[in-house]
Design a protein around this motif. Structure first.
Motif, PDB file in Angstrom:
ATOM      1  N   GLY A   1       0.815  -1.211   0.000  1.00 39.73           N
ATOM      2  CA  GLY A   1       0.000   0.000   0.000  1.00 39.73           C
ATOM      3  C   GLY A   1       0.848   1.260   0.000  1.00 39.73           C
ATOM      4  O   GLY A   1       0.382   2.339  -0.333  1.00 39.73           O
ATOM      5  N   GLN A   2       2.101   1.136   0.409  1.00 31.80           N
ATOM      6  CA  GLN A   2       3.118   2.193   0.467  1.00 31.80           C
ATOM      7  C   GLN A   2       2.792   3.250   1.518  1.00 31.80           C
ATOM      8  O   GLN A   2       3.633   3.571   2.359  1.00 31.80           O
ATOM      9  CB  GLN A   2       3.336   2.863  -0.902  1.00 31.80           C
ATOM     10  CG  GLN A   2       4.594   3.722  -0.949  1.00 31.80           C
ATOM     11  CD  GLN A   2       4.978   4.153  -2.344  1.00 31.80           C
ATOM     12  OE1 GLN A   2       5.315   3.324  -3.193  1.00 31.80           O
ATOM     13  NE2 GLN A   2       4.895   5.439  -2.609  1.00 31.80           N
TER      14      GLN A   2
ATOM     15  N   ALA B   1      -7.941   3.113   8.230  1.00 32.47           N
ATOM     16  CA  ALA B   1      -8.542   3.198   6.897  1.00 32.47           C
ATOM     17  C   ALA B   1      -7.861   2.278   5.901  1.00 32.47           C
ATOM     18  O   ALA B   1      -8.462   1.853   4.923  1.00 32.47           O
ATOM     19  CB  ALA B   1      -8.502   4.641   6.393  1.00 32.47           C
ATOM     20  N   GLY B   2      -6.582   1.972   6.131  1.00 34.54           N
ATOM     21  CA  GLY B   2      -5.867   1.066   5.240  1.00 34.54           C
ATOM     22  C   GLY B   2      -5.039   1.798   4.211  1.00 34.54           C
ATOM     23  O   GLY B   2      -4.731   2.989   4.347  1.00 34.54           O
ATOM     24  N   ALA B   3      -4.676   1.077   3.154  1.00 38.04           N
ATOM     25  CA  ALA B   3      -3.758   1.594   2.135  1.00 38.04           C
ATOM     26  C   ALA B   3      -4.367   2.754   1.368  1.00 38.04           C
ATOM     27  O   ALA B   3      -5.556   2.749   1.034  1.00 38.04           O
ATOM     28  CB  ALA B   3      -3.383   0.474   1.172  1.00 38.04           C
ATOM     29  N   LEU B   4      -3.535   3.769   1.101  1.00 38.60           N
ATOM     30  CA  LEU B   4      -3.976   4.919   0.326  1.00 38.60           C
ATOM     31  C   LEU B   4      -4.286   4.506  -1.110  1.00 38.60           C
ATOM     32  O   LEU B   4      -5.311   4.895  -1.674  1.00 38.60           O
ATOM     33  CB  LEU B   4      -2.885   5.999   0.345  1.00 38.60           C
ATOM     34  CG  LEU B   4      -3.231   7.357  -0.260  1.00 38.60           C
ATOM     35  CD1 LEU B   4      -4.356   8.011   0.513  1.00 38.60           C
ATOM     36  CD2 LEU B   4      -2.005   8.267  -0.270  1.00 38.60           C
TER      37      LEU B   4
ATOM     38  N   TYR C   1      -4.706  -9.302  -2.292  1.00 34.42           N
ATOM     39  CA  TYR C   1      -3.608  -9.747  -1.432  1.00 34.42           C
ATOM     40  C   TYR C   1      -2.545  -8.657  -1.432  1.00 34.42           C
ATOM     41  O   TYR C   1      -1.789  -8.513  -2.388  1.00 34.42           O
ATOM     42  CB  TYR C   1      -3.034 -11.069  -1.947  1.00 34.42           C
ATOM     43  CG  TYR C   1      -4.075 -12.151  -2.133  1.00 34.42           C
ATOM     44  CD1 TYR C   1      -4.762 -12.670  -1.038  1.00 34.42           C
ATOM     45  CD2 TYR C   1      -4.372 -12.635  -3.407  1.00 34.42           C
ATOM     46  CE1 TYR C   1      -5.722 -13.663  -1.203  1.00 34.42           C
ATOM     47  CE2 TYR C   1      -5.333 -13.632  -3.582  1.00 34.42           C
ATOM     48  CZ  TYR C   1      -6.005 -14.138  -2.476  1.00 34.42           C
ATOM     49  OH  TYR C   1      -6.959 -15.114  -2.642  1.00 34.42           O
ATOM     50  N   ARG C   2      -2.487  -7.860  -0.340  1.00 39.15           N
ATOM     51  CA  ARG C   2      -1.680  -6.648  -0.352  1.00 39.15           C
ATOM     52  C   ARG C   2      -0.292  -6.826   0.259  1.00 39.15           C
ATOM     53  O   ARG C   2       0.689  -6.268  -0.225  1.00 39.15           O
ATOM     54  CB  ARG C   2      -2.426  -5.532   0.360  1.00 39.15           C
ATOM     55  CG  ARG C   2      -1.829  -4.155   0.148  1.00 39.15           C
ATOM     56  CD  ARG C   2      -2.599  -3.077   0.882  1.00 39.15           C
ATOM     57  NE  ARG C   2      -2.462  -3.210   2.314  1.00 39.15           N
ATOM     58  CZ  ARG C   2      -3.474  -3.134   3.176  1.00 39.15           C
ATOM     59  NH1 ARG C   2      -4.693  -2.952   2.733  1.00 39.15           N
ATOM     60  NH2 ARG C   2      -3.257  -3.254   4.470  1.00 39.15           N
ATOM     61  N   GLU C   3      -0.207  -7.566   1.367  1.00 42.72           N
ATOM     62  CA  GLU C   3       1.095  -7.778   2.004  1.00 42.72           C
ATOM     63  C   GLU C   3       0.997  -8.952   2.959  1.00 42.72           C
ATOM     64  O   GLU C   3      -0.081  -9.317   3.426  1.00 42.72           O
ATOM     65  CB  GLU C   3       1.542  -6.531   2.770  1.00 42.72           C
ATOM     66  CG  GLU C   3       0.665  -6.158   3.945  1.00 42.72           C
ATOM     67  CD  GLU C   3       1.287  -5.072   4.807  1.00 42.72           C
ATOM     68  OE1 GLU C   3       2.456  -5.235   5.195  1.00 42.72           O
ATOM     69  OE2 GLU C   3       0.600  -4.081   5.088  1.00 42.72           O
ATOM     70  N   GLY C   4       2.149  -9.552   3.229  1.00 42.87           N
ATOM     71  CA  GLY C   4       2.170 -10.645   4.193  1.00 42.87           C
ATOM     72  C   GLY C   4       1.859 -11.989   3.577  1.00 42.87           C
ATOM     73  O   GLY C   4       1.943 -12.173   2.361  1.00 42.87           O
ATOM     74  N   THR C   5       1.464 -12.926   4.417  1.00 48.26           N
ATOM     75  CA  THR C   5       1.310 -14.322   4.016  1.00 48.26           C
ATOM     76  C   THR C   5      -0.147 -14.747   4.075  1.00 48.26           C
ATOM     77  O   THR C   5      -0.866 -14.403   5.019  1.00 48.26           O
ATOM     78  CB  THR C   5       2.157 -15.228   4.928  1.00 48.26           C
ATOM     79  OG1 THR C   5       3.516 -14.747   4.905  1.00 48.26           O
ATOM     80  CG2 THR C   5       2.147 -16.666   4.442  1.00 48.26           C
TER      81      THR C   5
ATOM     82  N   LEU D   1       3.777   3.341   7.561  1.00 46.55           N
ATOM     83  CA  LEU D   1       3.246   2.061   8.072  1.00 46.55           C
ATOM     84  C   LEU D   1       3.397   0.955   7.040  1.00 46.55           C
ATOM     85  O   LEU D   1       2.574   0.049   6.941  1.00 46.55           O
ATOM     86  CB  LEU D   1       1.775   2.207   8.499  1.00 46.55           C
ATOM     87  CG  LEU D   1       1.496   3.254   9.584  1.00 46.55           C
ATOM     88  CD1 LEU D   1       0.015   3.292   9.910  1.00 46.55           C
ATOM     89  CD2 LEU D   1       2.323   2.985  10.844  1.00 46.55           C
ATOM     90  N   SER D   2       4.439   1.038   6.244  1.00 45.02           N
ATOM     91  CA  SER D   2       4.683   0.049   5.193  1.00 45.02           C
ATOM     92  C   SER D   2       6.181   0.014   4.881  1.00 45.02           C
ATOM     93  O   SER D   2       6.615   0.409   3.800  1.00 45.02           O
ATOM     94  CB  SER D   2       3.875   0.403   3.941  1.00 45.02           C
ATOM     95  OG  SER D   2       3.973  -0.625   2.980  1.00 45.02           O
TER      96      SER D   2
END
Length: 286
Positions: free
Chosen positions: A226-227, A233-236, A245-249, A273-274
């Motif tokens: 998401g950078q 609110a989450g990713a911009l 599937y944005r990040e992680g496992t 936060l990324s």
């Protein structure tokens, strides 16, 4: 008199609040531009499965991704990452796409191979295309750089990693989903049934396709996590093919997917936060 004191108190509180908000904005901007983009996180993942041969127990792969050279991440940053990877002593190195932000506008193309050539991995260095590698008429530029850097390009193809014991696993790679032509059938052609298969796909959302095949692990990038993430609110912004599937496992049927947040930035020279990520995958034979 009391009205005057009240007004003065209100103004003081208002000015303090304004100063606090302004300070947070300035401090947050400095952090997102100068601190977090260089605050590397090294993630450790264990890959364990009955199909992993005993000879691969303890084997270590390192993934780096999405450097976007020329935007915010520069050659000195790439050199620092190469030094860090070599310190971690991998057996295999994976690059999952987006080397330069705009390949045809990057003026230091010839300086990249001498840096990437310093990477040491006795069992091989492998790469795939990302959307920025194809963009800006960059397909051949990227391919030529990675060839000179002694990476094996996996564009709808696969390769076998064999040990002296004749034990083996396969690594396959598909073309980018946005600007390429991913072909799973072609990528997996010729791979025996009862072997452990890892799929490299720049786009993480292709994991839904990978899960339909005899693929046990997919390794991706593209999303940058998401950078810039807004609390609660989450990713911009999430790019196409990295929206699910944005990040992680993730576990998808019998497939495991890991999405690396990448190292560089694009569009905005910020991370919040990324944190940038290197991923270490260590094999464990069951």
């Amino acid at each position: 008199m009391s009205e005057s004191i009240s007004r003065r108190t209100f103004l003081k509180k208002g000015l303090r609040t304004l100063a606090t908000v302004t300070g947070l904005g300035i401090g947050g901007g400095y952090y997102a531009h100068n601190v977090e983009p260089k605050w590397l996180e090294i993630k450790h993942k264990i890959i364990s499965h009955p199909l992993i041969p005993k000879g691969f127990h303890g084997m270590k792969m390192i993934q780096f991704s999405d450097t976007h050279l020329g935007f915010q991440f520069q050659l000195n940053d790439l050199q620092a990452i190469v030094n860090k990877i070599n310190q971690l002593d991998p057996d295999v190195i994976l690059f999952t796409g987006d080397l330069m932000d705009e390949p045809n506008k990057y003026n230091a193309q010839q300086k990249i191979p001498p840096v990437l050539n310093q990477l040491k991995a006795p069992l091989g260095k492998f790469c795939i295309y990302g959307n920025h590698d194809h963009g800006g008429y960059g397909s051949e530029i990227y391919s030529d750089i990675m060839k000179k850097s002694h990476f094996t390009m996996l564009q709808n193809t696969s390769t076998k990693i064999s040990l002296l014991t004749a034990e083996e696993i396969y690594i396959a790679g598909v073309d980018d989903a946005m600007l390429g032509q991913p072909d799973f059938e072609k990528a997996l052609s010729g791979i025996p049934e009862e072997v452990y298969v890892i799929m490299l796909s720049h786009a993480p959302d292709l994991a839904d396709i990978s899960s339909k095949y005899n693929i046990k692990y997919q390794i991706s990038g593209h999303s940058h996590g998401g950078q810039v993430q807004i609390p609660f609110a989450g990713a911009l912004v999430t790019p196409p093919y990295a929206e699910k599937y944005r990040e992680g496992t993730y576990e998808i049927d019998s497939l495991t997917l890991h999405v690396n947040r990448g190292l560089g930035t694009t569009r905005l020279p910020y991370r919040f936060l990324s944190r940038p990520e290197l991923t270490i995958y260590e094999f464990q034979a069951e």
